[in-house]
Write a protein that holds these residues in place. Sequence first.
Motif, PDB file in Angstrom:
ATOM      1  N   LEU A  15       0.835  -1.204   0.000  1.00 43.18           N
ATOM      2  CA  LEU A  15       0.000   0.000   0.000  1.00 43.18           C
ATOM      3  C   LEU A  15       0.872   1.258   0.000  1.00 43.18           C
ATOM      4  O   LEU A  15       0.591   2.221  -0.737  1.00 43.18           O
ATOM      5  N   LEU A  16       1.936   1.237   0.803  1.00 44.06           N
ATOM      6  CA  LEU A  16       2.866   2.363   0.814  1.00 44.06           C
ATOM      7  C   LEU A  16       3.522   2.529  -0.555  1.00 44.06           C
ATOM      8  O   LEU A  16       3.692   3.650  -1.044  1.00 44.06           O
ATOM      9  N   TYR A  17       3.882   1.407  -1.162  1.00 37.80           N
ATOM     10  CA  TYR A  17       4.480   1.448  -2.497  1.00 37.80           C
ATOM     11  C   TYR A  17       3.541   2.097  -3.503  1.00 37.80           C
ATOM     12  O   TYR A  17       3.952   2.973  -4.276  1.00 37.80           O
ATOM     13  N   VAL A  18       2.280   1.690  -3.487  1.00 35.16           N
ATOM     14  CA  VAL A  18       1.307   2.211  -4.454  1.00 35.16           C
ATOM     15  C   VAL A  18       1.127   3.721  -4.278  1.00 35.16           C
ATOM     16  O   VAL A  18       1.122   4.480  -5.254  1.00 35.16           O
ATOM     17  N   ILE A  19       1.007   4.170  -3.028  1.00 39.41           N
ATOM     18  CA  ILE A  19       0.791   5.596  -2.761  1.00 39.41           C
ATOM     19  C   ILE A  19       1.998   6.416  -3.219  1.00 39.41           C
ATOM     20  O   ILE A  19       1.860   7.424  -3.922  1.00 39.41           O
ATOM     21  N   LEU A  20       3.202   5.966  -2.826  1.00 41.87           N
ATOM     22  CA  LEU A  20       4.405   6.716  -3.168  1.00 41.87           C
ATOM     23  C   LEU A  20       4.690   6.670  -4.667  1.00 41.87           C
ATOM     24  O   LEU A  20       5.121   7.664  -5.257  1.00 41.87           O
ATOM     25  N   PHE A  21       4.433   5.522  -5.297  1.00 41.73           N
ATOM     26  CA  PHE A  21       4.681   5.438  -6.739  1.00 41.73           C
ATOM     27  C   PHE A  21       3.683   6.309  -7.500  1.00 41.73           C
ATOM     28  O   PHE A  21       4.051   6.931  -8.508  1.00 41.73           O
ATOM     29  N   TYR A  22       2.453   6.365  -7.034  1.00 40.09           N
ATOM     30  CA  TYR A  22       1.469   7.240  -7.677  1.00 40.09           C
ATOM     31  C   TYR A  22       1.901   8.706  -7.563  1.00 40.09           C
ATOM     32  O   TYR A  22       1.785   9.466  -8.536  1.00 40.09           O
ATOM     33  N   GLU A  23       2.396   9.075  -6.381  1.00 39.75           N
ATOM     34  CA  GLU A  23       2.864  10.453  -6.200  1.00 39.75           C
ATOM     35  C   GLU A  23       4.076  10.731  -7.084  1.00 39.75           C
ATOM     36  O   GLU A  23       4.228  11.837  -7.602  1.00 39.75           O
ATOM     37  N   TYR A  24       4.923   9.718  -7.260  1.00 42.65           N
ATOM     38  CA  TYR A  24       6.050   9.893  -8.175  1.00 42.65           C
ATOM     39  C   TYR A  24       5.549  10.102  -9.604  1.00 42.65           C
ATOM     40  O   TYR A  24       6.028  10.983 -10.329  1.00 42.65           O
ATOM     41  N   TYR A  25       4.581   9.299 -10.029  1.00 37.52           N
ATOM     42  CA  TYR A  25       4.023   9.406 -11.377  1.00 37.52           C
ATOM     43  C   TYR A  25       3.394  10.790 -11.590  1.00 37.52           C
ATOM     44  O   TYR A  25       3.499  11.364 -12.670  1.00 37.52           O
ATOM     45  N   ARG A  26       2.782  11.308 -10.528  1.00 36.25           N
ATOM     46  CA  ARG A  26       2.097  12.596 -10.632  1.00 36.25           C
ATOM     47  C   ARG A  26       3.060  13.775 -10.551  1.00 36.25           C
ATOM     48  O   ARG A  26       2.902  14.764 -11.258  1.00 36.25           O
ATOM     49  N   PHE A  35      11.962   5.512  -2.725  1.00 37.62           N
ATOM     50  CA  PHE A  35      11.353   5.021  -1.487  1.00 37.62           C
ATOM     51  C   PHE A  35      10.242   4.009  -1.790  1.00 37.62           C
ATOM     52  O   PHE A  35      10.064   3.035  -1.063  1.00 37.62           O
ATOM     53  N   SER A  36       9.502   4.241  -2.860  1.00 40.50           N
ATOM     54  CA  SER A  36       8.437   3.298  -3.216  1.00 40.50           C
ATOM     55  C   SER A  36       9.033   1.930  -3.559  1.00 40.50           C
ATOM     56  O   SER A  36       8.509   0.889  -3.136  1.00 40.50           O
ATOM     57  N   LEU A  37      10.139   1.919  -4.289  1.00 36.43           N
ATOM     58  CA  LEU A  37      10.792   0.653  -4.644  1.00 36.43           C
ATOM     59  C   LEU A  37      11.398  -0.026  -3.417  1.00 36.43           C
ATOM     60  O   LEU A  37      11.472  -1.260  -3.347  1.00 36.43           O
ATOM     61  N   ALA A  38      11.832   0.776  -2.453  1.00 39.79           N
ATOM     62  CA  ALA A  38      12.368   0.202  -1.214  1.00 39.79           C
ATOM     63  C   ALA A  38      11.287  -0.602  -0.489  1.00 39.79           C
ATOM     64  O   ALA A  38      11.520  -1.747  -0.074  1.00 39.79           O
ATOM     65  N   PHE A  39      10.096  -0.021  -0.363  1.00 34.84           N
ATOM     66  CA  PHE A  39       9.021  -0.715   0.337  1.00 34.84           C
ATOM     67  C   PHE A  39       8.479  -1.893  -0.485  1.00 34.84           C
ATOM     68  O   PHE A  39       8.051  -2.901   0.078  1.00 34.84           O
ATOM     69  N   LEU A  40       8.531  -1.772  -1.809  1.00 33.65           N
ATOM     70  CA  LEU A  40       8.129  -2.887  -2.661  1.00 33.65           C
ATOM     71  C   LEU A  40       9.052  -4.088  -2.449  1.00 33.65           C
ATOM     72  O   LEU A  40       8.591  -5.225  -2.321  1.00 33.65           O
ATOM     73  N   SER A  41      10.350  -3.820  -2.418  1.00 34.22           N
ATOM     74  CA  SER A  41      11.313  -4.910  -2.253  1.00 34.22           C
ATOM     75  C   SER A  41      11.154  -5.605  -0.903  1.00 34.22           C
ATOM     76  O   SER A  41      11.274  -6.832  -0.800  1.00 34.22           O
TER      77      SER A  41
END
Length: 314
Positions: A15-26, A35-41
Amino acid sequence: MIVNVSILLGISLLLLYVILFYEYYRRKEKVLLYFSLAFLSLSVGCLVNGITHLASLSVFVSFFWIGTIEMLSPGIIAKYSEDLKYLSLVPIVAYLYFSVYSVLVVLVIDAVIMVLSAFLLYMEGGNPKFSPFLILLFSVLTFGLMTYPDLIFKVQVVIAVILGYIITVETLKVTIPAVVKEKISLKPGVLFMKEVPDEILKTALVFSRNPGDENNERWFWITKVQEGSRTIEPTNLVKILNLSVKYLEQGGIVVIDGFEYLVLENGFESILKFLAHLRDYALLYSSSVIVVSDLTNFSERERNLILRVIGEEI
């Protein structure tokens, strides 16, 4: 019904990954991607059978380190940020090479990198101030993986979830509005003015000792009273610099009021370095930073140093 703790923690990290990656995309801010990839891993280590905790941890440490450097790079480590990013390869290389021969070596390297991350965050004085201590606790627990791998890994994931929550809240709390570009002719770099024209204040990103209009998304109040998303502690120069750089990158103008107060809270030498970074980024993006201050309030030596740092003739 028995709840699988690993799955619950893995979903939290996803969930943290999705939120942070969405903010990165935006917003296209690389720090959010790292940071999103860190939590994904780390979530992979919780959810996927056959993926060792050690592999997941090493990849997490790598992305967390480069995310930390990216977050702090406009600050005092700017000169070395690109070189420091190469350290992100060390945990992964250590895992690939040493995991077969000595797990302890891999754990030591992971722990050291996280300790360095905690140290840099502590030295930069970012918020919240207890984040470096959480990272330090995460680092110390790493050695427990030798004896109680499943239990310690779960505890580390809990700490990571807390850190992820903090990072997500801080990310969503403050966004930089789009620049309203008007034809205002200013010399690129750092400029000192006793007063700023209203036409500039209307579109500039302002850091001030005055609270300003709470509905003005471009106005930040420099205060020790931390209430709301538009307040910044006077000692948090990293945050002021980060926000300023993002606005300058869009071609906007930054106004810093309360310069003497910043000097009082941070010391003259720290503010000189702060001004030097602001000038460099302002020149890089062909934009301007206006510092509201009367230089006659400073001694002759201090005036000369300030003028030299901002590139003015003495």
